[in-house]
Design a protein around this motif. Structure first.
Motif, PDB file in Angstrom:
ATOM      1  N   UNK A   6      -5.454   5.523  -4.429  1.00 43.29           N
ATOM      2  CA  UNK A   6      -5.359   4.789  -3.172  1.00 43.29           C
ATOM      3  C   UNK A   6      -5.727   5.702  -2.012  1.00 43.29           C
ATOM      4  N   UNK A   7      -6.245   5.107  -0.937  1.00 40.27           N
ATOM      5  CA  UNK A   7      -6.625   5.918   0.203  1.00 40.27           C
ATOM      6  C   UNK A   7      -6.520   5.110   1.481  1.00 40.27           C
ATOM      7  N   UNK A   8      -6.424   5.812   2.588  1.00 42.04           N
ATOM      8  CA  UNK A   8      -6.324   5.175   3.893  1.00 42.04           C
ATOM      9  C   UNK A   8      -7.038   6.041   4.914  1.00 42.04           C
ATOM     10  N   UNK A   9      -7.521   5.397   5.973  1.00 49.24           N
ATOM     11  CA  UNK A   9      -8.256   6.117   7.008  1.00 49.24           C
ATOM     12  C   UNK A   9      -7.972   5.450   8.348  1.00 49.24           C
ATOM     13  N   UNK A  10      -7.733   6.262   9.365  1.00 49.82           N
ATOM     14  CA  UNK A  10      -7.515   5.753  10.716  1.00 49.82           C
ATOM     15  C   UNK A  10      -8.577   6.329  11.650  1.00 49.82           C
ATOM     16  N   UNK A  11      -9.020   5.500  12.590  1.00 48.26           N
ATOM     17  CA  UNK A  11     -10.045   5.892  13.545  1.00 48.26           C
ATOM     18  C   UNK A  11      -9.575   5.555  14.945  1.00 48.26           C
ATOM     19  N   UNK A  12      -9.660   6.511  15.852  1.00 49.32           N
ATOM     20  CA  UNK A  12      -9.380   6.227  17.254  1.00 49.32           C
ATOM     21  C   UNK A  12     -10.674   6.454  18.030  1.00 49.32           C
ATOM     22  N   UNK A  16      -6.597  -3.808  -3.655  1.00 46.67           N
ATOM     23  CA  UNK A  16      -6.416  -4.466  -2.367  1.00 46.67           C
ATOM     24  C   UNK A  16      -7.145  -3.664  -1.305  1.00 46.67           C
ATOM     25  N   UNK A  17      -7.927  -4.357  -0.502  1.00 39.88           N
ATOM     26  CA  UNK A  17      -8.706  -3.732   0.557  1.00 39.88           C
ATOM     27  C   UNK A  17      -8.252  -4.327   1.881  1.00 39.88           C
ATOM     28  N   UNK A  18      -7.962  -3.493   2.861  1.00 43.67           N
ATOM     29  CA  UNK A  18      -7.482  -4.002   4.140  1.00 43.67           C
ATOM     30  C   UNK A  18      -8.198  -3.275   5.261  1.00 43.67           C
ATOM     31  N   UNK A  19      -8.533  -4.032   6.307  1.00 41.30           N
ATOM     32  CA  UNK A  19      -9.204  -3.432   7.459  1.00 41.30           C
ATOM     33  C   UNK A  19      -8.618  -3.996   8.739  1.00 41.30           C
ATOM     34  N   UNK A  20      -8.554  -3.158   9.737  1.00 37.65           N
ATOM     35  CA  UNK A  20      -7.986  -3.541  11.028  1.00 37.65           C
ATOM     36  C   UNK A  20      -8.844  -2.967  12.130  1.00 37.65           C
ATOM     37  N   UNK A  21      -9.014  -3.743  13.199  1.00 39.49           N
ATOM     38  CA  UNK A  21      -9.669  -3.240  14.402  1.00 39.49           C
ATOM     39  C   UNK A  21      -8.925  -3.834  15.579  1.00 39.49           C
ATOM     40  N   UNK A  22      -8.404  -2.967  16.455  1.00 34.83           N
ATOM     41  CA  UNK A  22      -7.602  -3.438  17.579  1.00 34.83           C
ATOM     42  C   UNK A  22      -8.072  -2.737  18.849  1.00 34.83           C
ATOM     43  N   UNK A  23      -8.311  -3.530  19.899  1.00 35.55           N
ATOM     44  CA  UNK A  23      -8.634  -2.961  21.206  1.00 35.55           C
ATOM     45  C   UNK A  23      -7.329  -2.718  21.950  1.00 35.55           C
ATOM     46  N   UNK A  74      -8.664  -7.970   8.263  1.00 38.00           N
ATOM     47  CA  UNK A  74      -9.374  -8.433   7.073  1.00 38.00           C
ATOM     48  C   UNK A  74      -8.625  -7.933   5.854  1.00 38.00           C
ATOM     49  N   UNK A  75      -8.330  -8.832   4.932  1.00 40.95           N
ATOM     50  CA  UNK A  75      -7.683  -8.444   3.684  1.00 40.95           C
ATOM     51  C   UNK A  75      -8.450  -9.000   2.508  1.00 40.95           C
ATOM     52  N   UNK A  76      -8.557  -8.209   1.460  1.00 42.57           N
ATOM     53  CA  UNK A  76      -9.247  -8.644   0.247  1.00 42.57           C
ATOM     54  C   UNK A  76      -8.431  -8.177  -0.953  1.00 42.57           C
ATOM     55  N   UNK A  77      -8.173  -9.068  -1.892  1.00 43.34           N
ATOM     56  CA  UNK A  77      -7.486  -8.665  -3.111  1.00 43.34           C
ATOM     57  C   UNK A  77      -8.326  -9.146  -4.288  1.00 43.34           C
ATOM     58  N   UNK A  78      -8.497  -8.258  -5.282  1.00 45.14           N
ATOM     59  CA  UNK A  78      -9.349  -8.563  -6.425  1.00 45.14           C
ATOM     60  C   UNK A  78      -8.508  -8.750  -7.671  1.00 45.14           C
ATOM     61  N   UNK A  79      -9.112  -9.392  -8.681  1.00 43.48           N
ATOM     62  CA  UNK A  79      -8.367  -9.690  -9.903  1.00 43.48           C
ATOM     63  C   UNK A  79      -7.999  -8.433 -10.672  1.00 43.48           C
ATOM     64  N   UNK A  80      -8.656  -7.299 -10.387  1.00 45.42           N
ATOM     65  CA  UNK A  80      -8.238  -6.075 -11.079  1.00 45.42           C
ATOM     66  C   UNK A  80      -7.120  -5.356 -10.324  1.00 45.42           C
ATOM     67  N   UNK A  81      -6.559  -6.013  -9.323  1.00 50.90           N
ATOM     68  CA  UNK A  81      -5.404  -5.455  -8.654  1.00 50.90           C
ATOM     69  C   UNK A  81      -5.703  -4.634  -7.426  1.00 50.90           C
ATOM     70  N   UNK A 122      -7.382   1.266   0.936  1.00 51.89           N
ATOM     71  CA  UNK A 122      -7.693   0.775  -0.405  1.00 51.89           C
ATOM     72  C   UNK A 122      -6.504   1.132  -1.283  1.00 51.89           C
ATOM     73  N   UNK A 123      -5.893   0.121  -1.877  1.00 48.72           N
ATOM     74  CA  UNK A 123      -4.719   0.342  -2.711  1.00 48.72           C
ATOM     75  C   UNK A 123      -5.057  -0.125  -4.117  1.00 48.72           C
ATOM     76  N   UNK A 124      -4.853   0.753  -5.096  1.00 45.62           N
ATOM     77  CA  UNK A 124      -5.213   0.431  -6.477  1.00 45.62           C
ATOM     78  C   UNK A 124      -4.025   0.692  -7.389  1.00 45.62           C
ATOM     79  N   UNK A 125      -4.130   0.151  -8.602  1.00 46.80           N
ATOM     80  CA  UNK A 125      -3.105   0.405  -9.611  1.00 46.80           C
ATOM     81  C   UNK A 125      -3.200   1.815 -10.171  1.00 46.80           C
ATOM     82  N   UNK A 126      -4.399   2.394 -10.138  1.00 43.86           N
ATOM     83  CA  UNK A 126      -4.571   3.722 -10.717  1.00 43.86           C
ATOM     84  C   UNK A 126      -3.885   4.759  -9.842  1.00 43.86           C
TER      85      UNK A 126
END
Lengths: 54, 309
Positions: free
Chosen positions: B144-150, B117-124, B108-115, B136-140
């Motif tokens: 930005x932040x990222x998280x991984x789950x196993x 970007x939100x991305x999500x992944x789920x894989x079996x 899942x990817x989402x990009x907003x007009x304020x720049x 979550x990636x931002x201009x500020x």
């Protein structure tokens, strides 16, 4: 989040000591709840034996 | 079925069923994921209320790939000096999304007009091991932040490892103890502020009710209870308390499922009452009405929306 940024950073040794305590508590709790079904199963089987006697 | 019988007879039937039920400890069910411990309560008590206009359009390009367009127009609350004061600024956002869905892979990817970007992944990866990631990636700078789950799914337990930026590490474990009761725990270490924490959780569920509770070394205490009144109606209540900050909130809510509509509402001890109506006007066309009244702050929010696709 912001209030946390202004809090004083704890001493590294103290923080690691607290982390070890938390890890020990978490590990103990996992062992306890992992063992719980086996303990309950043992007592449940005992009841079965009683039922067979009747 | 129970509704057709007199209350006493129904109670007797239920009691007999419970007595006859035999717990097979070698075949316990798989527990719900740790982060979904309170999911039944959240359905009623944490609905997606919004303010202003919301328009979502999703178009499937093929079996697995789809695009989405979202427009949001309305006030956005900005932090204010005083907690009693609410300051709002009119804003509008357009969000473009791309989705890929396969039984074993979800993107899942989402990009907003304020720049942003939100991305999500789920894989079996295997039948039992699932990887989830979100970013979550931002201009500020530094935002930005990222998280991984196993996630590992055993036959009667679930274990999870979480990794985040700034040396954030977490783990959770939840185990079915009987057919209805599961117990869990969590631990985390945040490397940058050098803080660690631990939490404990329990959940008891039957066909008709779910009760869950959680306590953590951060001082947070959460308790939930949901009762299913019928196939269409659920009532929920929750209690949240923080031992250190002394914040306390209690709320009660309902979730009412009709044939073409769903109504959820709640009121809490801070004087906030809210309701959300989702109605299916036709195949693929949904209508949303949202209302949230904060009587203490005199902050009143009303929203309406359409979902297409």
């Amino acid at each position: 989040m912001f209030p946390g940024m202004f809090m004083r950073k704890p001493d590294k040794a103290e923080a690691l000591k607290q982390l070890r305590t938390h890890v020990a508590l978490f590990g103990s709790w996992v062992v306890i709840i992992r063992a719980a079904p086996y303990v309950l199963s043992y007592f449940s089987d005992s009841k079965d034996e009683l039922k067979i006697d009747f | 079925m129970a509704d057709l019988l007199p209350p006493l007879t129904a109670a007797q039937v239920d009691a007999k069923t419970k007595v006859d039920e035999k717990v097979d400890y070698s075949n316990l069910p798989s527990p719900v994921p740790y982060e979904e411990l309170h999911r039944e309560a959240l359905m009623s008590l944490k609905s997606d209320n919004f303010e202003g206009l919301r328009f979502d359009f999703t178009r499937a390009l093929n079996q697995k790939f789809s695009l989405s367009h979202s427009v949001m127009m309305g006030p956005t609350e900005v932090p204010a000096q005083s907690p009693e004061t609410t300051i709002k600024i009119p804003t509008a956002h357009y969000e473009f999304g791309a989705n890929y869905y396969d039984p074993k892979l979800l993107l899942i990817g989402r990009v907003m007009t304020d720049g942003r970007l939100n991305a999500r992944l789920k894989a079996d990866l295997t039948d039992k091991l699932v990887v989830k990631a979100n970013a979550l990636i931002t201009n500020e700078e530094h935002m930005s932040q990222a998280m991984f789950n196993f996630d590992y799914m055993g036959s009667d337990y679930r274990a999870q490892l979480q990794l985040g930026q700034s040396a954030l590490i977490g783990a959770t474990y939840i185990q079915s103890v009987t057919n209805h009761l599961s117990l869990g725990g969590e631990i985390f270490w945040a490397g940058v502020p050098r803080k660690s924490g631990i939490g404990y959780a329990a959940r008891y569920e039957t066909d008709k009710m779910v009760a869950s509770g959680q306590v953590a070394s951060t001082g947070a205490v959460v308790m939930n209870y949901v009762q299913k009144i019928s196939d269409k109606v659920s009532l929920a209540t929750d209690f949240m308390y923080n031992y250190f900050s002394r914040d306390v909130t209690a709320s009660v809510g309902y979730d009412y499922m009709l044939r073409q509509a769903r109504v959820r509402g709640k009121i809490d001890s801070n004087g906030v009452a809210s309701a959300l109506l989702e109605e299916r006007l036709s195949m693929g066309l949904n209508f949303l009405l949202s209302a949230e009244l904060d009587h203490k702050k005199k902050d009143y929010k009303f929203g309406f929306g359409l979902t297409v696709g």
